[in-house]
Design a protein around this motif. Structure first.
Motif, short mmCIF file in Angstrom:
data_model
loop_
_atom_site.label_atom_id
_atom_site.label_comp_id
_atom_site.label_asym_id
_atom_site.label_seq_id
_atom_site.Cartn_x
_atom_site.Cartn_y
_atom_site.Cartn_z
N GLU A 199 0.79 -1.16 0.01
CA GLU A 199 -0.04 0.02 -0.07
C GLU A 199 1.03 1.36 0.02
O GLU A 199 0.49 2.09 -0.73
N ASP A 200 1.93 1.27 0.81
CA ASP A 200 2.94 2.41 0.86
C ASP A 200 3.45 2.46 -0.59
O ASP A 200 3.61 3.74 -0.76
N HIS A 202 2.43 1.81 -3.52
CA HIS A 202 1.49 2.05 -4.39
C HIS A 202 1.10 3.80 -4.05
O HIS A 202 0.81 4.53 -5.01
N ARG A 203 1.00 3.99 -3.11
CA ARG A 203 0.90 5.37 -2.67
C ARG A 203 1.92 6.35 -2.96
O ARG A 203 1.41 7.40 -3.47
N MET A 206 1.43 6.78 -6.67
CA MET A 206 0.39 7.95 -7.00
C MET A 206 0.75 9.40 -6.85
O MET A 206 0.49 10.29 -7.59
N VAL A 207 1.37 9.62 -5.69
CA VAL A 207 1.93 11.01 -5.29
C VAL A 207 2.84 11.33 -6.29
O VAL A 207 2.78 12.62 -6.84
N ASP A 281 -3.12 16.59 -3.65
CA ASP A 281 -2.30 15.47 -3.30
C ASP A 281 -2.96 14.40 -2.12
O ASP A 281 -2.61 13.48 -2.07
N ASP A 282 -3.55 15.24 -1.28
CA ASP A 282 -4.33 14.62 0.12
C ASP A 282 -5.24 13.61 -0.62
O ASP A 282 -5.62 12.58 0.09
N LEU A 284 -5.26 11.58 -2.81
CA LEU A 284 -4.49 10.17 -3.35
C LEU A 284 -3.96 9.64 -2.28
O LEU A 284 -3.59 8.20 -2.14
N LEU A 285 -3.68 9.99 -1.07
CA LEU A 285 -3.34 9.42 0.05
C LEU A 285 -4.44 8.35 0.87
O LEU A 285 -5.22 8.85 1.69
N PHE A 286 -4.77 7.45 0.24
CA PHE A 286 -5.86 6.50 0.80
C PHE A 286 -5.39 5.59 1.63
O PHE A 286 -4.28 5.18 1.35
#
Length: 286
Positions: A199-200, A202-203, A206-207, A281-282, A284-286
Motif C-alpha cells: 500500500e505504501d 502504491h501510494r 500515485m503521489v 495530493d491528499d 490520493l493518500l488513501f
C-alpha cells in the motif's frame, strides 16, 4: 485468517520479535519436556520390571515363612499367647529416602534393622524346636524386607505414571495448541506487514505521478507579462495557443464526466466546454 487460531496482536516489528522469541522459548521447553518424559518412561519401566520380580519373590518367601510357622505350631503347640505377651520395640524400622527423577520427587522405602533393640524371642524354642524357631524368624525377617521393597517400588510406579501422564498432557498442549497459534500469529503479522508495504509503495507511486502532472500543467500555464495596452494584441496569439494546449492537456488528464455547460460555434463546429477537475495530493493518500 481465523482469529480463533491465533493470538490477538497488532502487526508490528515489535510483536514479530516478541512472537519469534516466544517460539524459541516454547521449542526449548518442548524439548525439555520430551527429555523428561523419556527419562520417566525408562525409570518407570525399570521400576515395573523390579516390581514384577519382587512380587514373584515375595509370594515364594511368604509361603516358606508360613510353612515354617506351621512347623513350629506342630512342634511346640500354640505360641500366639507367648508372642503377644512379649511384644516390645520393633527390631526392623522403615527409613524414607527421597529421590528426584527428572524433577519428580519420589520416596523410596528401605528396611533397616535396629541393633540397639534386644531380641525378646532369643530364648524361644529352647526346650524343643529351637532350630525351627530360628528358621521361622529368619524367613519372616526376609519377608518383611521384601514387603518394604515391594511397597516402595509400587509407590514409585504410581508416582512415575502420574507424572508421565501430566508431562504428556503438557507436551500435547504445546504441540497441538500453543505452537500452531504462534505459527499462525507470525504468518498473520508477516502478511499484514507485506500488505502495508505494498500500500505504501502504491501510494508513493500515485503521489509521484500527481506531482509530475502538476509540473507539466505548470509549464503550460501562461506567464504574466507587463506592458502597454498596444502590445496586448500581439501577445494574445501565443497565450491563446498556450491556453488551448492547456485545455487539451486538461481534457486528456482529467476526462470530463460533467454535462456540457455551453458551446461556441465557429464555422459550423461545436466545441464543448469542459470543467476541469481539481484534485489535491491528499486525495490520493488513501
Amino acid at each position: 485468517m481465523n482469529t480463533d487460531n491465533r493470538y490477538p496482536v497488532t502487526a508490528s516489528m515489535f510483536m514479530l520479535r516478541e512472537i519469534t522469541h516466544r517460539q524459541e522459548q516454547v521449542k526449548r521447553g518442548y524439548q525439555l519436556l520430551r527429555r523428561k518424559a523419556e527419562a520417566l518412561r525408562i525409570r518407570g519401566r525399570q521400576a515395573a520390571a523390579e516390581l514384577a520380580s519382587t512380587q514373584a519373590i515375595l509370594g515364594h518367601t511368604l509361603r516358606e515363612a508360613y510353612i515354617s510357622l506351621a512347623a513350629i505350631k506342630f512342634t511346640n503347640g500354640e505360641t500366639n499367647a507367648l508372642v503377644l505377651e512379649n511384644i516390645g520395640q520393633a527390631q526392623i524400622r522403615v527409613q524414607r529416602i527421597s529421590e528426584n527423577i527428572s524433577g519428580v520427587a519420589t520416596v523410596s522405602l528401605q528396611a533397616v534393622e535396629d541393633s540397639t533393640v534386644g531380641d525378646v524371642f532369643r530364648y524361644a524354642g529352647l526346650g524343643a524346636g529351637g532350630h525351627r524357631t530360628g528358621e521361622a524368624k529368619k524367613a519372616f525377617k526376609e519377608a518383611i524386607h521384601i514387603l518394604v521393597k515391594f511397597a516402595s517400588l509400587r509407590n514409585t510406579c504410581i508416582l512415575l505414571d502420574e507424572a508421565l501422564r501430566t508431562t504428556f498432557r503438557k507436551i500435547n498442549g504445546i504441540e497441538k495448541v500453543i505452537m500452531p497459534k504462534l505459527r499462525n500469529t507470525e504468518v498473520y503479522i508477516l502478511m499484514e506487514m507485506d500488505e502495508r508495504e505494498r500500500e505504501d509503495f502504491h501510494r508513493l507511486k500515485m503521489v509521484k505521478a500527481k506531482k509530475i502532472q502538476n509540473q507539466a500543467i505548470a509549464k503550460l500555464r501562461p506567464e504574466p507579462r507587463g506592458g502597454d495596452s498596444g502590445d496586448s494584441s500581439v501577445s494574445n496569439g501565443p497565450s491563446s495557443s498556450r491556453i488551448r494546449s492547456l485545455d487539451c492537456l486538461t481534457s486528456i488528464l482529467y476526462p470530463c464526466t460533467a454535462p456540457i455547460a455551453n458551446s461556441t460555434e465557429s464555422e459550423g463546429d461545436v466545441k464543448p466546454t469542459c470543467y476541469s477537475h481539481h484534485w489535491d495530493d491528499d486525495d490520493l493518500l488513501f
